[in-house]
Scaffold this motif. Structure first.
Motif, PDB file in Angstrom:
ATOM      1  N   PRO A 151       0.842  -1.206   0.000  1.00  9.99           N
ATOM      2  CA  PRO A 151       0.000   0.000   0.000  1.00  9.99           C
ATOM      3  C   PRO A 151       0.869   1.245   0.000  1.00  9.99           C
ATOM      4  O   PRO A 151       1.995   1.233   0.515  1.00  9.99           O
ATOM      5  N   PRO A 152       0.390   2.328  -0.596  1.00 10.23           N
ATOM      6  CA  PRO A 152       1.184   3.565  -0.628  1.00 10.23           C
ATOM      7  C   PRO A 152       1.416   4.088   0.787  1.00 10.23           C
ATOM      8  O   PRO A 152       0.573   3.888   1.672  1.00 10.23           O
ATOM      9  N   PRO A 153       2.544   4.733   1.017  1.00  6.17           N
ATOM     10  CA  PRO A 153       2.821   5.253   2.365  1.00  6.17           C
ATOM     11  C   PRO A 153       1.856   6.381   2.704  1.00  6.17           C
ATOM     12  O   PRO A 153       1.356   7.074   1.817  1.00  6.17           O
ATOM     13  N   PRO A 154       1.576   6.561   3.965  1.00  2.00           N
ATOM     14  CA  PRO A 154       0.675   7.658   4.358  1.00  2.00           C
ATOM     15  C   PRO A 154       1.261   9.007   3.979  1.00  2.00           C
ATOM     16  O   PRO A 154       2.472   9.211   4.045  1.00  2.00           O
ATOM     17  N   GLN A 155       0.411   9.915   3.586  1.00  4.80           N
ATOM     18  CA  GLN A 155       0.843  11.235   3.126  1.00  4.80           C
ATOM     19  C   GLN A 155       1.276  12.117   4.295  1.00  4.80           C
ATOM     20  O   GLN A 155       0.656  12.121   5.357  1.00  4.80           O
ATOM     21  N   LYS A 156       2.357  12.858   4.059  1.00  6.39           N
ATOM     22  CA  LYS A 156       2.781  13.844   5.043  1.00  6.39           C
ATOM     23  C   LYS A 156       1.862  15.065   4.971  1.00  6.39           C
ATOM     24  O   LYS A 156       1.167  15.271   3.987  1.00  6.39           O
ATOM     25  N   GLY A 157       1.874  15.854   6.017  1.00  7.55           N
ATOM     26  CA  GLY A 157       1.084  17.076   6.010  1.00  7.55           C
ATOM     27  C   GLY A 157       1.660  18.088   5.034  1.00  7.55           C
ATOM     28  O   GLY A 157       2.805  17.969   4.590  1.00  7.55           O
ATOM     29  N   GLY A 158       0.876  19.078   4.693  1.00  3.54           N
ATOM     30  CA  GLY A 158       1.304  20.091   3.731  1.00  3.54           C
ATOM     31  C   GLY A 158       2.351  21.037   4.321  1.00  3.54           C
ATOM     32  O   GLY A 158       2.501  21.153   5.533  1.00  3.54           O
ATOM     33  N   ASP A 159       3.079  21.708   3.432  1.00  6.68           N
ATOM     34  CA  ASP A 159       4.053  22.708   3.861  1.00  6.68           C
ATOM     35  C   ASP A 159       3.333  24.013   4.226  1.00  6.68           C
ATOM     36  O   ASP A 159       2.246  24.298   3.720  1.00  6.68           O
ATOM     37  N   ILE A 160       3.937  24.786   5.086  1.00  9.53           N
ATOM     38  CA  ILE A 160       3.403  26.102   5.459  1.00  9.53           C
ATOM     39  C   ILE A 160       4.414  27.159   5.025  1.00  9.53           C
ATOM     40  O   ILE A 160       5.603  27.054   5.339  1.00  9.53           O
ATOM     41  N   ALA A 161       3.944  28.160   4.290  1.00  8.52           N
ATOM     42  CA  ALA A 161       4.824  29.215   3.778  1.00  8.52           C
ATOM     43  C   ALA A 161       4.874  30.389   4.754  1.00  8.52           C
ATOM     44  O   ALA A 161       3.841  30.821   5.276  1.00  8.52           O
ATOM     45  N   TYR A 162       6.071  30.870   5.011  1.00 10.38           N
ATOM     46  CA  TYR A 162       6.282  32.035   5.870  1.00 10.38           C
ATOM     47  C   TYR A 162       7.101  33.077   5.103  1.00 10.38           C
ATOM     48  O   TYR A 162       7.923  32.720   4.255  1.00 10.38           O
ATOM     49  N   LYS A 163       6.874  34.353   5.409  1.00  5.39           N
ATOM     50  CA  LYS A 163       7.683  35.431   4.852  1.00  5.39           C
ATOM     51  C   LYS A 163       8.325  36.173   6.006  1.00  5.39           C
ATOM     52  O   LYS A 163       7.634  36.656   6.913  1.00  5.39           O
ATOM     53  N   LEU A 164       9.653  36.251   5.988  1.00  3.20           N
ATOM     54  CA  LEU A 164      10.391  36.878   7.080  1.00  3.20           C
ATOM     55  C   LEU A 164      11.099  38.125   6.577  1.00  3.20           C
ATOM     56  O   LEU A 164      11.967  38.050   5.706  1.00  3.20           O
ATOM     57  N   ARG A 165      10.734  39.286   7.131  1.00  2.00           N
ATOM     58  CA  ARG A 165      11.403  40.541   6.797  1.00  2.00           C
ATOM     59  C   ARG A 165      12.606  40.723   7.706  1.00  2.00           C
ATOM     60  O   ARG A 165      12.505  40.618   8.934  1.00  2.00           O
ATOM     61  N   VAL A 166      13.755  40.967   7.092  1.00  2.00           N
ATOM     62  CA  VAL A 166      15.009  41.076   7.839  1.00  2.00           C
ATOM     63  C   VAL A 166      15.595  42.460   7.624  1.00  2.00           C
ATOM     64  O   VAL A 166      15.747  42.898   6.476  1.00  2.00           O
ATOM     65  N   PRO A 167      15.951  43.186   8.695  1.00  2.00           N
ATOM     66  CA  PRO A 167      16.590  44.490   8.538  1.00  2.00           C
ATOM     67  C   PRO A 167      17.898  44.363   7.752  1.00  2.00           C
ATOM     68  O   PRO A 167      18.587  43.344   7.834  1.00  2.00           O
ATOM     69  N   PHE A 168      18.239  45.395   7.000  1.00  2.00           N
ATOM     70  CA  PHE A 168      19.420  45.385   6.134  1.00  2.00           C
ATOM     71  C   PHE A 168      20.683  45.026   6.918  1.00  2.00           C
ATOM     72  O   PHE A 168      21.466  44.158   6.511  1.00  2.00           O
ATOM     73  N   VAL A 169      20.897  45.693   8.051  1.00  2.00           N
ATOM     74  CA  VAL A 169      22.115  45.463   8.838  1.00  2.00           C
ATOM     75  C   VAL A 169      22.146  44.038   9.382  1.00  2.00           C
ATOM     76  O   VAL A 169      23.199  43.392   9.403  1.00  2.00           O
ATOM     77  N   ASP A 170      20.993  43.510   9.823  1.00  2.00           N
ATOM     78  CA  ASP A 170      20.941  42.135  10.335  1.00  2.00           C
ATOM     79  C   ASP A 170      21.291  41.131   9.239  1.00  2.00           C
ATOM     80  O   ASP A 170      21.958  40.121   9.492  1.00  2.00           O
ATOM     81  N   ALA A 171      20.824  41.390   8.013  1.00  2.00           N
ATOM     82  CA  ALA A 171      21.127  40.478   6.905  1.00  2.00           C
ATOM     83  C   ALA A 171      22.613  40.493   6.581  1.00  2.00           C
ATOM     84  O   ALA A 171      23.219  39.457   6.302  1.00  2.00           O
ATOM     85  N   ALA A 172      23.218  41.688   6.611  1.00  2.00           N
ATOM     86  CA  ALA A 172      24.642  41.806   6.296  1.00  2.00           C
ATOM     87  C   ALA A 172      25.508  41.104   7.335  1.00  2.00           C
ATOM     88  O   ALA A 172      26.529  40.478   7.010  1.00  2.00           O
ATOM     89  N   THR A 173      25.109  41.197   8.607  1.00  2.00           N
ATOM     90  CA  THR A 173      25.903  40.606   9.688  1.00  2.00           C
ATOM     91  C   THR A 173      25.397  39.229  10.092  1.00  2.00           C
ATOM     92  O   THR A 173      25.954  38.614  11.006  1.00  2.00           O
TER      93      THR A 173
END
Length: 327
Positions: A151-173
């Motif tokens: 029998p086919p394996p049981p299906q995993k749950g769906g993915d959840i999409a998130y959007k994360l805003r990152v300050p410029f300085v935090d992204a650089a460092t």
């Protein structure tokens, strides 16, 4: 799921870079944040993500290309060709092959006049040879010659999409960022090396729950703009205003960087538009090193130049600065 190559729109000969590029393009187009209330786009986004997960794994991709697993990553044919030749060297033992034959001689009954149909009834239960043909000794359909399908394996749950805003300085460092998940829990994310606008991070097991386990969380990074820093690849650009006195006489001036202010030495007679480099003050790269900060000096004159004009009274600069422009 359809062929993962077709889902991403790439040929089977596509390189890892081509596959990644195709996925990123489709992910941006189909992202749930850009397609609200569009269920088809959400489904397509999940299909594209599953296709990328398979093809970005070198082992799974090779198994799929050889036909060993299907597009869902499941074994394509877990039992090969069935039970093989069986008793007669053919397609497996079947009780009906013995009907009307006597293994002890000729005719439809055995040496003691036992009907083979009754014999099979005794072996397999009240259904007789008919039951053996339809059920098989191991349960399920197909009898001895039938192949047992897993029998086919049981299906995993769906993915959840998130959007994360990152300050410029935090992204650089690459400063850790806190994100709140759908279940209300918060976790701290370590930004990956080479992070840029649109980078996606996968959080294993942080998606929806399902019979086969939880899906994943897909976090898309959005880097905020800065008031005076600008990103240029792995480098950071800054236009720094200086006074006429600092340009003429030179000296040390304080310069902002994403790591904090530093002192920059200006040579006497520095012209406006001169660009100076601060090594290792840019964005982090995938090799673990960092880009640079490029500082362009701009001479800023005061609004009221009366005093300056008095000091320059009688002095002239007779150079033709625009001669190379033909004017």
């Amino acid at each position: 799921m359809a062929d993962p190559y077709a889902t991403l729109g790439v040929p089977r000969s596509a390189s890892e870079k081509d596959i990644k590029s195709a996925y990123r393009k489709l992910a941006k187009e189909l992202h749930p944040d850009r397609n609200k209330d569009n269920t088809k786009a959400a489904e397509r986004f999940s299909e594209v993500t599953r296709a990328y997960d398979l093809l970005s794994d070198a082992t799974k991709r090779a198994q799929f290309d050889r036909g060993e697993i299907d597009a869902e990553g499941n074994p394509a044919n877990p039992f090969g060709g069935g039970f093989g030749g069986g008793f007669g060297g053919g397609g497996g033992f079947r009780p009906e092959d013995l009907r009307g034959q006597n293994p002890f001689g000729t005719g439809g009954a055995g040496a003691e006049g036992i009907d083979l149909g009754d014999l099979f009834e005794g072996l397999f239960g009240g259904g007789g040879a008919r039951s053996a043909r339809t059920q098989g000794p191991f349960g399920g359909g197909g009898g001895f010659a039938g192949q047992q399908r897993r029998p086919p394996p049981p299906q995993k749950g769906g993915d959840i999409a998130y959007k994360l805003r990152v300050p410029f300085v935090d992204a650089a460092t690459r400063k850790d960022q806190r994100i709140t998940l759908a279940d209300g829990k918060t976790i701290d994310l370590k930004l990956p090396a080479g992070v840029e606008d649109g980078t996606q991070m996968r959080l294993k097991g942080k998606g929806q729950h399902g019979p086969g386990g939880a899906g994943d969380g897909i976090v898309t990074i959005s880097i905020d703009k800065h008031a005076f820093f600008r990103r240029e690849g792995d480098n950071i650009r800054l236009d720094l205003p200086i006074t006429l006195a600092e340009a003429v006489g030179g000296g040390k001036v304080k310069v902002p960087t994403v790591d904090g202010p530093v002192m920059l030495t200006i040579k006497p007679g520095t012209s406006s538009g001169t660009t100076m480099r601060l090594g290792g003050k840019g964005f982090g790269r995938k090799d673990g090193k960092r880009g640079d900060q490029l500082v362009t000096l701009e001479i800023d004159l005061p609004e009221d130049v009366t005093e300056l004009a008095k000091r320059l009274d009688g002095w002239q600069d007779n150079r033709n600065l625009r001669a190379k422009m033909g004017v």
